[in-house]
Motif scaffolding. Structure first.
Motif, PDB file in Angstrom:
ATOM      1  N   THR A   1      56.788  52.889  34.451  1.00  0.00           N
ATOM      2  CA  THR A   1      55.792  53.649  35.466  1.00  0.00           C
ATOM      3  C   THR A   1      55.092  54.444  34.843  1.00  0.00           C
ATOM      4  O   THR A   1      55.242  54.590  33.492  1.00  0.00           O
ATOM      5  N   VAL A   2      54.324  55.035  35.718  1.00  0.00           N
ATOM      6  CA  VAL A   2      53.288  55.997  35.145  1.00  0.00           C
ATOM      7  C   VAL A   2      53.783  57.126  34.322  1.00  0.00           C
ATOM      8  O   VAL A   2      53.102  57.543  33.571  1.00  0.00           O
ATOM      9  N   ILE A   3      55.034  57.382  34.801  1.00  0.00           N
ATOM     10  CA  ILE A   3      55.558  58.863  34.046  1.00  0.00           C
ATOM     11  C   ILE A   3      56.616  58.545  32.981  1.00  0.00           C
ATOM     12  O   ILE A   3      57.341  59.200  32.624  1.00  0.00           O
ATOM     13  N   SER A   4      56.576  57.111  32.812  1.00  0.00           N
ATOM     14  CA  SER A   4      57.945  56.602  31.713  1.00  0.00           C
ATOM     15  C   SER A   4      57.764  57.470  30.478  1.00  0.00           C
ATOM     16  O   SER A   4      58.786  57.926  29.896  1.00  0.00           O
ATOM     17  N   PRO A   5      56.644  57.470  29.842  1.00  0.00           N
ATOM     18  CA  PRO A   5      56.489  58.342  28.436  1.00  0.00           C
ATOM     19  C   PRO A   5      56.989  59.811  28.747  1.00  0.00           C
ATOM     20  O   PRO A   5      57.633  60.575  28.074  1.00  0.00           O
ATOM     21  N   ILE A   6      56.623  60.452  30.123  1.00  0.00           N
ATOM     22  CA  ILE A   6      57.143  61.801  30.270  1.00  0.00           C
ATOM     23  C   ILE A   6      58.861  61.929  30.288  1.00  0.00           C
ATOM     24  O   ILE A   6      59.310  62.672  29.720  1.00  0.00           O
ATOM     25  N   VAL A   7      59.242  60.929  31.264  1.00  0.00           N
ATOM     26  CA  VAL A   7      60.733  60.941  31.188  1.00  0.00           C
ATOM     27  C   VAL A   7      61.115  60.739  29.549  1.00  0.00           C
ATOM     28  O   VAL A   7      62.495  61.234  29.418  1.00  0.00           O
ATOM     29  N   THR A   8      60.969  59.703  29.037  1.00  0.00           N
ATOM     30  CA  THR A   8      61.464  59.578  27.603  1.00  0.00           C
ATOM     31  C   THR A   8      61.319  60.931  26.916  1.00  0.00           C
ATOM     32  O   THR A   8      62.405  61.250  26.100  1.00  0.00           O
ATOM     33  N   CYS A   9      60.232  61.525  26.870  1.00  0.00           N
ATOM     34  CA  CYS A   9      59.990  62.610  26.142  1.00  0.00           C
ATOM     35  C   CYS A   9      60.885  63.685  26.505  1.00  0.00           C
ATOM     36  O   CYS A   9      61.483  64.414  25.576  1.00  0.00           O
ATOM     37  N   ILE A  10      61.164  63.961  27.948  1.00  0.00           N
ATOM     38  CA  ILE A  10      62.040  65.126  28.183  1.00  0.00           C
ATOM     39  C   ILE A  10      63.287  64.825  27.726  1.00  0.00           C
ATOM     40  O   ILE A  10      64.089  65.644  27.604  1.00  0.00           O
TER      41      ILE A  10
ATOM     42  N   LEU B   1      54.784  57.765  21.658  1.00  0.00           N
ATOM     43  CA  LEU B   1      54.843  57.343  23.203  1.00  0.00           C
ATOM     44  C   LEU B   1      53.488  57.175  23.651  1.00  0.00           C
ATOM     45  O   LEU B   1      52.523  57.747  23.515  1.00  0.00           O
ATOM     46  N   SER B   2      53.359  55.824  24.465  1.00  0.00           N
ATOM     47  CA  SER B   2      52.009  55.516  25.046  1.00  0.00           C
ATOM     48  C   SER B   2      52.577  54.962  26.366  1.00  0.00           C
ATOM     49  O   SER B   2      53.486  54.875  26.927  1.00  0.00           O
ATOM     50  N   MET B   3      51.482  54.793  27.329  1.00  0.00           N
ATOM     51  CA  MET B   3      51.531  54.182  28.413  1.00  0.00           C
ATOM     52  C   MET B   3      51.268  52.795  28.583  1.00  0.00           C
ATOM     53  O   MET B   3      50.320  52.226  27.964  1.00  0.00           O
ATOM     54  N   THR B   4      52.170  52.284  29.312  1.00  0.00           N
ATOM     55  CA  THR B   4      52.155  50.566  29.321  1.00  0.00           C
ATOM     56  C   THR B   4      51.296  50.147  30.785  1.00  0.00           C
ATOM     57  O   THR B   4      51.544  50.612  31.789  1.00  0.00           O
TER      58      THR B   4
ATOM     59  N   TYR C   1      49.333  59.667  30.844  1.00  0.00           N
ATOM     60  CA  TYR C   1      48.865  60.723  31.753  1.00  0.00           C
ATOM     61  C   TYR C   1      49.740  61.966  31.503  1.00  0.00           C
ATOM     62  O   TYR C   1      50.613  62.111  31.522  1.00  0.00           O
ATOM     63  N   ALA C   2      49.022  63.241  31.103  1.00  0.00           N
ATOM     64  CA  ALA C   2      49.436  64.679  31.057  1.00  0.00           C
ATOM     65  C   ALA C   2      48.254  65.508  31.035  1.00  0.00           C
ATOM     66  O   ALA C   2      46.955  65.034  30.647  1.00  0.00           O
ATOM     67  N   MET C   3      48.569  66.850  31.242  1.00  0.00           N
ATOM     68  CA  MET C   3      47.617  67.862  31.075  1.00  0.00           C
ATOM     69  C   MET C   3      47.221  67.759  29.603  1.00  0.00           C
ATOM     70  O   MET C   3      46.141  67.889  29.454  1.00  0.00           O
ATOM     71  N   MET C   4      48.037  67.784  28.533  1.00  0.00           N
ATOM     72  CA  MET C   4      48.070  67.698  27.204  1.00  0.00           C
ATOM     73  C   MET C   4      49.057  67.047  26.656  1.00  0.00           C
ATOM     74  O   MET C   4      50.303  67.017  27.215  1.00  0.00           O
ATOM     75  N   GLY C   5      49.310  66.616  25.585  1.00  0.00           N
ATOM     76  CA  GLY C   5      50.194  65.749  24.949  1.00  0.00           C
ATOM     77  C   GLY C   5      50.954  66.861  24.132  1.00  0.00           C
ATOM     78  O   GLY C   5      51.082  68.018  24.563  1.00  0.00           O
ATOM     79  N   LEU C   6      51.521  66.404  23.139  1.00  0.00           N
ATOM     80  CA  LEU C   6      52.438  67.389  22.248  1.00  0.00           C
ATOM     81  C   LEU C   6      51.558  68.188  21.201  1.00  0.00           C
ATOM     82  O   LEU C   6      52.154  69.069  20.399  1.00  0.00           O
ATOM     83  N   LEU C   7      50.336  68.107  21.102  1.00  0.00           N
ATOM     84  CA  LEU C   7      49.606  68.972  20.328  1.00  0.00           C
ATOM     85  C   LEU C   7      49.914  68.576  18.585  1.00  0.00           C
ATOM     86  O   LEU C   7      50.237  69.860  17.992  1.00  0.00           O
TER      87      LEU C   7
ATOM     88  N   ARG D   1      56.342  61.069  18.746  1.00  0.00           N
ATOM     89  CA  ARG D   1      54.926  61.602  18.747  1.00  0.00           C
ATOM     90  C   ARG D   1      54.376  61.204  20.364  1.00  0.00           C
ATOM     91  O   ARG D   1      55.006  60.076  20.842  1.00  0.00           O
ATOM     92  N   TRP D   2      53.177  61.815  20.578  1.00  0.00           N
ATOM     93  CA  TRP D   2      52.224  61.522  21.878  1.00  0.00           C
ATOM     94  C   TRP D   2      51.260  60.711  21.160  1.00  0.00           C
ATOM     95  O   TRP D   2      50.347  61.086  20.510  1.00  0.00           O
ATOM     96  N   ARG D   3      50.805  59.426  22.000  1.00  0.00           N
ATOM     97  CA  ARG D   3      49.626  58.957  21.714  1.00  0.00           C
ATOM     98  C   ARG D   3      48.568  59.602  22.351  1.00  0.00           C
ATOM     99  O   ARG D   3      48.192  59.425  23.560  1.00  0.00           O
ATOM    100  N   ALA D   4      47.601  60.203  21.625  1.00  0.00           N
ATOM    101  CA  ALA D   4      46.259  60.566  22.137  1.00  0.00           C
ATOM    102  C   ALA D   4      45.232  60.670  20.881  1.00  0.00           C
ATOM    103  O   ALA D   4      45.456  60.869  19.876  1.00  0.00           O
ATOM    104  N   GLY D   5      44.012  60.611  21.201  1.00  0.00           N
ATOM    105  CA  GLY D   5      42.905  60.918  20.013  1.00  0.00           C
ATOM    106  C   GLY D   5      43.216  62.020  19.319  1.00  0.00           C
ATOM    107  O   GLY D   5      42.565  62.128  18.341  1.00  0.00           O
ATOM    108  N   TYR D   6      43.574  63.168  19.879  1.00  0.00           N
ATOM    109  CA  TYR D   6      43.544  64.522  19.327  1.00  0.00           C
ATOM    110  C   TYR D   6      44.600  64.890  18.647  1.00  0.00           C
ATOM    111  O   TYR D   6      44.919  65.768  17.906  1.00  0.00           O
TER     112      TYR D   6
END
Length: 693
Positions: free
Chosen positions: A592-601, A634-637, A657-663, A672-677
């Motif tokens: 789902t759209v929040i699967s990465p969040i659930v996995t991370c928590i 962690l990435s979104m499918t 989707y998130a306010m910000m990843g794990l920085l 890890r969180w997948r994001a450009g930064y």
């Protein structure tokens, strides 16, 4: 070709009849009366065109036979088969299964006059729905996917009367009018609500049934895209909601863009009482109210989606041109819009990697951001936000929350909770980079010993932890006040309720947007528990027990949201106060759209309790250590609906989707969180020791 009709004597004797009067056999046998039946035998019911062409046996199910459904092909019957009577006689297997239980309940409660009205409407549906007639194929046959059925009605009626209905559907449509006009409603909105209902009862239906409704909804919407209307805008908006929840983010973004463009083309950015609408249409009061609710829903979703990084093309709706719907105030939207703009600004600042530690602590942008945050709090009226303190006992605090949420004045419960979560998660987001410094600064660092810098770091750490624990108390109350739900986390050691907490919220109340704010608060608590040195935690009076409990509450809440997205909350697994595995986080389940969040928590909770076990046993077994996981990003499918009616991944390497990843930090030493930064932040933390002045 119709088979010849023999006389009664030839039929009894199984002889070939020449159909004369009298026939030759009767003349030879000297039968006194050669009698033929007045009504010829009914010819066999013809198969659909596709089964006839392949010389296959057709199961004659309408609107689509089994072979055509499996092949995702158009199922076309001869004209005699496409009558409303035939449609009611041979309902699709999906419709039968979807409402077999609902029919029994509704037969006992539905008024007979209404039932007769429904049957009469179904009988003449082709004459009553011009839009369906216009969408007919060139062969003049109505597409069966556009036709309403009694089973569809039962499914939607059950959905509306249950506590599973989404807040958006419940608020934006006059449901009583919609049900009474169900069989004459435009097909797009009717089919999208059928898809919502099928998804809500997912635990009772097969996946094929649910995806069949969703496929029909998408097909119907696409066929009517060239016919803009208020109902079409509503259908598009609700299709965005269900597509987002099932992981089809790319399709949802496309449909949302069409929604805004259609809304603007219809001039729905003008109030229904504007001179333009008075001159061009004669809207009823119900239609005016729905017009305003849809406009404000779109305006709110534009802000909400930009907060999570979903909107790449900005849209601007002038909210001063449209009145507010009844029972709503402008205040909540104004505050939510300001909070969304704040998060967008914070995201912009945090995606830029600082060049020095000094810049990270006292940069002008961060100072202005903190001032903006305090201005947000000053602009929120006290009744519109949930406040708690560590000194107030939980029992007393929950009484305050109950009174505040039960005595509202023009503000919905959802708005109050959204405002509270949005503001306090923004506090965590603002202070997170400086909170990270408390763990990454080398021992003996100038920034640790300098009173000026140390006080800034202590303030950021304290604000991040306190606000995250406050949200933990709020959502502990929320789970206790959710209908048909029993809290799984054990609270007996810290909380003994002295009053019955009322069940204020249906399970469907909690959408995936809430999980975004919960994720931000979870990061703050996990980092404080696992990464921040004891000396810093001692200086802020950190309560580890309360932080662990809040993290468990966050895990349980995102599990509930995940189950809502998959279609039901009845099977929420039992949690203990531990890091035991959870079937919600099953990698084989549909993402789902929040699967990465659930996995991370879940990984955060696991690391916290593994660290607790390690610290308890390290004196007896000095070689013990926490378990690192294999490297995982962690990435979104992104999913898409296939021709067979199944959701299949088309891309897996999208930024979640998130306010910000794990920085730049890793959970359990490898997640890890997948994001450009993220890569830039990881490099910053690794080279922090080189930035000492």
């Amino acid at each position: 070709m119709v088979r010849p009709n023999p006389c009664n004597t030839c039929r009894i004797n199984s002889r070939k009849c020449d159909q004369n009067q009298p026939c030759g056999n009767c003349v030879k046998s000297r039968v006194a009366h050669c009698v033929y039946d007045v009504s010829p035998k009914t010819p066999p019911r013809p198969s659909c065109a596709r089964c006839r062409s392949f010389h296959k046996k057709c199961d004659l199910v309408a609107p689509s036979c089994g072979r055509c459904f499996k092949a995702y092909a158009d199922c076309v019957y001869p004209p005699a088969m496409n009558t409303p009577e035939r449609a009611r006689q041979d309902m699709s297997d999906s419709s039968k299964e979807a409402t077999s239980q609902a029919q029994n309940a509704f037969y006992e409660t539905i008024q007979p006059t209404l039932l007769l009205k429904i049957v009469d409407a179904a009988t003449v549906v082709e004459d009553m729905v011009p839009s369906v007639r216009e969408a007919a194929h060139a062969t003049s046959l109505v597409d069966p996917d556009f036709l309403p059925t009694l089973q569809d009605y039962y499914l939607v009626a059950r959905y509306i009367q249950s506590n599973k209905i989404s807040p958006e559907v419940g608020c934006d449509i006059d449901l009583s009018t919609f049900l009474s006009d169900f069989f004459i409603e435009p097909p797009p909105l009717r089919m999208v609500l059928c898809a919502h209902a099928a998804k809500a009862f997912h635990h009772e239906l097969s996946n094929d049934t649910v995806y069949s409704y969703y496929r029909r909804a998408r097909k119907t919407v696409s066929q009517f895209m060239d016919k803009p209307s208020l109902r079409m805008v509503q259908a598009l908006l609700f299709l965005v909601q269900i597509s987002d929840g099932t992981g089809q983010s790319e399709f949802a973004d496309l449909i949302f863009r069409y929604t805004i463009e259609m809304l603007l083309s219809l001039r729905m950015d003008l109030d229904p009482d504007h001179a333009f609408w008075r001159a061009t249409s004669n809207l009823t009061e119900i239609q005016k109210e729905e017009h305003r609710r849809i406009f404000w829903r779109c305006a709110f979703w534009i802000k909400l989606r930009s907060t999570f990084g979903q909107i790449t093309q900005p849209y601007v709706l002038d909210v001063n041109q449209v009145q507010l719907p009844r029972n709503l105030q402008r205040g909540p939207f104004t505050v939510l819009a300001a909070g969304s703009d704040f998060v967008v600004n914070a995201r912009r600042i945090h995606t830029k990697i600082p060049s020095s530690i000094h810049e990270m602590i006292v940069s002008h942008e961060l100072i202005e951001l903190n001032a903006h945050l305090m201005g947000l709090m000053a602009g929120i009226p006290a009744p519109m936000i949930l406040i708690s303190t560590r000194e107030t006992p939980l029992d007393q605090q929950f009484k305050i929350f109950t009174n505040q949420l039960m005595h509202l004045d023009g503000v919905s419960q959802f708005n109050i909770i959204t405002l509270s979560l949005g503001y306090f998660s923004s506090v965590c987001l603002t202070h997170r980079p400086r909170m990270y410094l408390t763990a990454f600064l080398p021992s003996g660092s100038f920034y640790r010993t300098s009173p000026q810098y140390a006080s800034e770091l202590i303030s950021s750490l304290a604000q991040s932890v306190d606000t995250a624990q406050h949200i933990g108390r709020v959502f502990m109350f929320i789970l206790l006040a959710t209908q048909e739900y029993n809290l799984k986390t054990n609270l007996s050691t810290i909380f003994q309720p002295t009053f019955d907490i009322p069940k204020l919220f249906p399970p469907s109340f909690w959408t995936w947007g809430c999980a975004i704010g919960i994720f931000e608060c979870s990061i703050s608590l996990w980092f404080a528990l696992c990464k921040v040195p004891p000396e810093w935690k001692h200086r802020i009076g950190f309560d580890e027990t309360a932080a662990k409990l809040s993290l468990l509450i966050f895990r349980e809440f995102v599990d509930l949201v995940q189950l809502n997205l998959r279609g039901g909350s009845e099977s929420v697994p039992t949690h203990s106060n531990s890091a035991s595995p959870n079937p919600i986080n099953d990698p084989d389940a549909t993402p789902t759209v929040i699967s990465p969040i659930v996995t991370c928590i879940h990984a955060m909770v696991s690391e916290v309790f593994e660290l607790q076990i390690f610290e308890a046993s390290r004196e007896s077994t000095p070689s013990s250590t926490t378990t690192n996981t294999e490297p995982l990003e962690l990435s979104m499918t992104v999913l898409s609906l296939t021709e067979k009616g199944e959701l299949k991944p088309i891309r897996t390497q999208e930024s979640p989707y998130a306010m910000m990843g794990l920085l730049g930090v890793e959970v359990k030493g490898g997640i890890r969180w997948r994001a450009g930064y993220e890569r830039g932040w990881r490099h910053f933390w690794r080279n922090l020791h080189l930035m000492e002045r």
